[in-house]
Design a protein around this motif. Structure first.
Motif, PDB file in Angstrom:
ATOM      1  N   SER A  53       0.835  -1.200   0.000  1.00 58.04           N
ATOM      2  CA  SER A  53       0.000   0.000   0.000  1.00 58.04           C
ATOM      3  C   SER A  53       0.870   1.251   0.000  1.00 58.04           C
ATOM      4  O   SER A  53       0.522   2.249  -0.618  1.00 58.04           O
ATOM      5  CB  SER A  53      -0.946   0.002   1.196  1.00 58.04           C
ATOM      6  N   PHE A  54       2.012   1.210   0.673  1.00 63.23           N
ATOM      7  CA  PHE A  54       2.928   2.341   0.664  1.00 63.23           C
ATOM      8  C   PHE A  54       3.474   2.564  -0.738  1.00 63.23           C
ATOM      9  O   PHE A  54       3.565   3.692  -1.208  1.00 63.23           O
ATOM     10  CB  PHE A  54       4.075   2.118   1.648  1.00 63.23           C
ATOM     11  N   GLN A  55       3.823   1.462  -1.431  1.00 65.33           N
ATOM     12  CA  GLN A  55       4.355   1.581  -2.785  1.00 65.33           C
ATOM     13  C   GLN A  55       3.299   2.120  -3.735  1.00 65.33           C
ATOM     14  O   GLN A  55       3.597   2.897  -4.626  1.00 65.33           O
ATOM     15  CB  GLN A  55       4.862   0.227  -3.287  1.00 65.33           C
ATOM     16  N   LYS A  56       2.048   1.719  -3.560  1.00 64.93           N
ATOM     17  CA  LYS A  56       0.982   2.185  -4.440  1.00 64.93           C
ATOM     18  C   LYS A  56       0.671   3.655  -4.213  1.00 64.93           C
ATOM     19  O   LYS A  56       0.257   4.348  -5.118  1.00 64.93           O
ATOM     20  CB  LYS A  56      -0.285   1.344  -4.224  1.00 64.93           C
ATOM     21  N   GLU A  57       0.835   4.131  -2.978  1.00 66.48           N
ATOM     22  CA  GLU A  57       0.508   5.508  -2.667  1.00 66.48           C
ATOM     23  C   GLU A  57       1.562   6.493  -3.151  1.00 66.48           C
ATOM     24  O   GLU A  57       1.296   7.672  -3.266  1.00 66.48           O
ATOM     25  CB  GLU A  57       0.335   5.673  -1.154  1.00 66.48           C
ATOM     26  N   ALA A  58       2.764   6.008  -3.420  1.00 63.59           N
ATOM     27  CA  ALA A  58       3.834   6.895  -3.867  1.00 63.59           C
ATOM     28  C   ALA A  58       3.442   7.509  -5.217  1.00 63.59           C
ATOM     29  O   ALA A  58       3.078   6.791  -6.147  1.00 63.59           O
ATOM     30  CB  ALA A  58       5.138   6.132  -3.999  1.00 63.59           C
ATOM     31  N   PRO A  59       3.482   8.820  -5.340  1.00 71.97           N
ATOM     32  CA  PRO A  59       3.073   9.448  -6.599  1.00 71.97           C
ATOM     33  C   PRO A  59       4.056   9.112  -7.718  1.00 71.97           C
ATOM     34  O   PRO A  59       5.262   9.112  -7.521  1.00 71.97           O
ATOM     35  CB  PRO A  59       3.102  10.945  -6.280  1.00 71.97           C
ATOM     36  N   LYS A  60       3.493   8.808  -8.851  1.00 75.72           N
ATOM     37  CA  LYS A  60       4.321   8.495 -10.015  1.00 75.72           C
ATOM     38  C   LYS A  60       4.430   9.744 -10.871  1.00 75.72           C
ATOM     39  O   LYS A  60       3.423  10.309 -11.287  1.00 75.72           O
ATOM     40  CB  LYS A  60       3.702   7.347 -10.805  1.00 75.72           C
ATOM     41  N   LEU A  61       5.634  10.159 -11.106  1.00 78.15           N
ATOM     42  CA  LEU A  61       5.850  11.342 -11.927  1.00 78.15           C
ATOM     43  C   LEU A  61       5.671  10.975 -13.393  1.00 78.15           C
ATOM     44  O   LEU A  61       6.173   9.947 -13.856  1.00 78.15           O
ATOM     45  CB  LEU A  61       7.246  11.892 -11.680  1.00 78.15           C
ATOM     46  N   LEU A  62       4.971  11.800 -14.099  1.00 77.92           N
ATOM     47  CA  LEU A  62       4.747  11.557 -15.516  1.00 77.92           C
ATOM     48  C   LEU A  62       5.971  11.994 -16.303  1.00 77.92           C
ATOM     49  O   LEU A  62       6.536  13.063 -16.057  1.00 77.92           O
ATOM     50  CB  LEU A  62       3.517  12.310 -15.997  1.00 77.92           C
ATOM     51  N   ALA A  63       6.370  11.170 -17.241  1.00 78.23           N
ATOM     52  CA  ALA A  63       7.539  11.485 -18.067  1.00 78.23           C
ATOM     53  C   ALA A  63       7.270  12.699 -18.949  1.00 78.23           C
ATOM     54  O   ALA A  63       8.185  13.423 -19.315  1.00 78.23           O
ATOM     55  CB  ALA A  63       7.919  10.282 -18.915  1.00 78.23           C
ATOM     56  N   SER A  64       6.018  12.911 -19.277  1.00 72.17           N
ATOM     57  CA  SER A  64       5.665  14.027 -20.164  1.00 72.17           C
ATOM     58  C   SER A  64       5.362  15.319 -19.410  1.00 72.17           C
ATOM     59  O   SER A  64       5.147  16.357 -20.036  1.00 72.17           O
ATOM     60  CB  SER A  64       4.450  13.640 -21.001  1.00 72.17           C
ATOM     61  N   ALA A  65       5.360  15.269 -18.080  1.00 76.72           N
ATOM     62  CA  ALA A  65       4.986  16.438 -17.281  1.00 76.72           C
ATOM     63  C   ALA A  65       5.956  17.598 -17.505  1.00 76.72           C
ATOM     64  O   ALA A  65       7.170  17.433 -17.486  1.00 76.72           O
ATOM     65  CB  ALA A  65       4.967  16.064 -15.806  1.00 76.72           C
ATOM     66  N   GLY A  66       5.391  18.768 -17.755  1.00 76.91           N
ATOM     67  CA  GLY A  66       6.184  19.978 -17.905  1.00 76.91           C
ATOM     68  C   GLY A  66       6.919  20.115 -19.222  1.00 76.91           C
ATOM     69  O   GLY A  66       7.703  21.032 -19.405  1.00 76.91           O
ATOM     70  N   LYS A  67       6.669  19.226 -20.149  1.00 75.97           N
ATOM     71  CA  LYS A  67       7.368  19.276 -21.439  1.00 75.97           C
ATOM     72  C   LYS A  67       6.435  19.887 -22.488  1.00 75.97           C
ATOM     73  O   LYS A  67       5.245  19.611 -22.530  1.00 75.97           O
ATOM     74  CB  LYS A  67       7.771  17.867 -21.857  1.00 75.97           C
ATOM     75  N   LYS A  68       6.990  20.730 -23.332  1.00 71.48           N
ATOM     76  CA  LYS A  68       6.231  21.311 -24.442  1.00 71.48           C
ATOM     77  C   LYS A  68       6.366  20.343 -25.621  1.00 71.48           C
ATOM     78  O   LYS A  68       7.433  20.211 -26.218  1.00 71.48           O
ATOM     79  CB  LYS A  68       6.790  22.682 -24.809  1.00 71.48           C
ATOM     80  N   ILE A  69       5.283  19.657 -25.908  1.00 71.55           N
ATOM     81  CA  ILE A  69       5.294  18.620 -26.945  1.00 71.55           C
ATOM     82  C   ILE A  69       4.445  19.088 -28.112  1.00 71.55           C
ATOM     83  O   ILE A  69       3.292  19.482 -27.944  1.00 71.55           O
ATOM     84  CB  ILE A  69       4.739  17.292 -26.377  1.00 71.55           C
ATOM     85  N   THR A  70       5.022  19.013 -29.323  1.00 72.75           N
ATOM     86  CA  THR A  70       4.291  19.445 -30.514  1.00 72.75           C
ATOM     87  C   THR A  70       4.022  18.293 -31.474  1.00 72.75           C
ATOM     88  O   THR A  70       3.076  18.349 -32.248  1.00 72.75           O
ATOM     89  CB  THR A  70       5.079  20.545 -31.264  1.00 72.75           C
ATOM     90  N   ASP A  71       4.835  17.266 -31.439  1.00 69.83           N
ATOM     91  CA  ASP A  71       4.658  16.114 -32.327  1.00 69.83           C
ATOM     92  C   ASP A  71       3.323  15.425 -31.992  1.00 69.83           C
ATOM     93  O   ASP A  71       3.084  15.060 -30.841  1.00 69.83           O
ATOM     94  CB  ASP A  71       5.830  15.144 -32.136  1.00 69.83           C
ATOM     95  N   PRO A  72       2.446  15.232 -32.983  1.00 70.98           N
ATOM     96  CA  PRO A  72       1.119  14.658 -32.718  1.00 70.98           C
ATOM     97  C   PRO A  72       1.169  13.272 -32.062  1.00 70.98           C
ATOM     98  O   PRO A  72       0.350  12.966 -31.189  1.00 70.98           O
ATOM     99  CB  PRO A  72       0.462  14.574 -34.101  1.00 70.98           C
ATOM    100  N   PHE A  73       2.106  12.439 -32.461  1.00 68.57           N
ATOM    101  CA  PHE A  73       2.239  11.103 -31.875  1.00 68.57           C
ATOM    102  C   PHE A  73       2.606  11.206 -30.396  1.00 68.57           C
ATOM    103  O   PHE A  73       2.019  10.545 -29.545  1.00 68.57           O
ATOM    104  CB  PHE A  73       3.287  10.288 -32.640  1.00 68.57           C
TER     105      PHE A  73
END
Length: 133
Positions: A53-73
């Motif tokens: 339960s401790f491992q599940k509660e740990a927030p997972k950071l998104l790899a795309s967070a804070g990145k300016k992405i323009t490529d449609p894919f």
């Protein structure tokens, strides 16, 4: 370790990892000396469940967070990332390209499995351009 785990063990424990740890700790064996009491078992199971339960509660950071992405894919992958990581969505990616010899090469990729095994921040970093792996 798996050879010492019986289907009945998996049924009652409801967790293959817990069964493996019990075998690893020497709590699974052929003699009565290796048998643990119900109280000891309940305590070990509680400890394992607390760890999970401790491992599940740990927030997972998104790899795309804070990145300016323009490529449609990449935008489509970024939109799905949180849902895929949480298990609410599954995504299979089909990739088709040609190699240097002009031969067509294609593959299917499970997005969730790759998010767990690869560092996807490098894929979402558009400044790398063609240098992306």
């Amino acid at each position: 370790l798996d050879s010492q785990i019986l289907p009945l063990d998996e049924y009652f424990l409801e967790d293959k990892e817990l069964a493996r740890e019990l075998v690893q700790l020497g709590y699974r064996g052929g003699s009565q000396a290796d048998t643990i009491s119900r109280e000891e078992f309940a305590e070990l199971k509680k400890i394992q469940n607390d760890k999970k339960s401790f491992q599940k509660e740990a927030p997972k950071l998104l790899a795309s967070a804070g990145k300016k992405i323009t490529d449609p894919f990449l935008v489509a992958l970024a939109d799905r990332e949180e849902l895929v990581r949480s298990g609410k969505l599954t995504t299979i990616i089909f990739i088709r390209t040609k190699n240097k010899k002009g031969q067509e090469v294609s593959a299917y990729m499970d997005y969730a499995a790759r998010l767990k095994s690869d560092n996807f921040e490098r894929y979402f970093d558009e400044s790398l351009g063609a240098q992306r792996p």
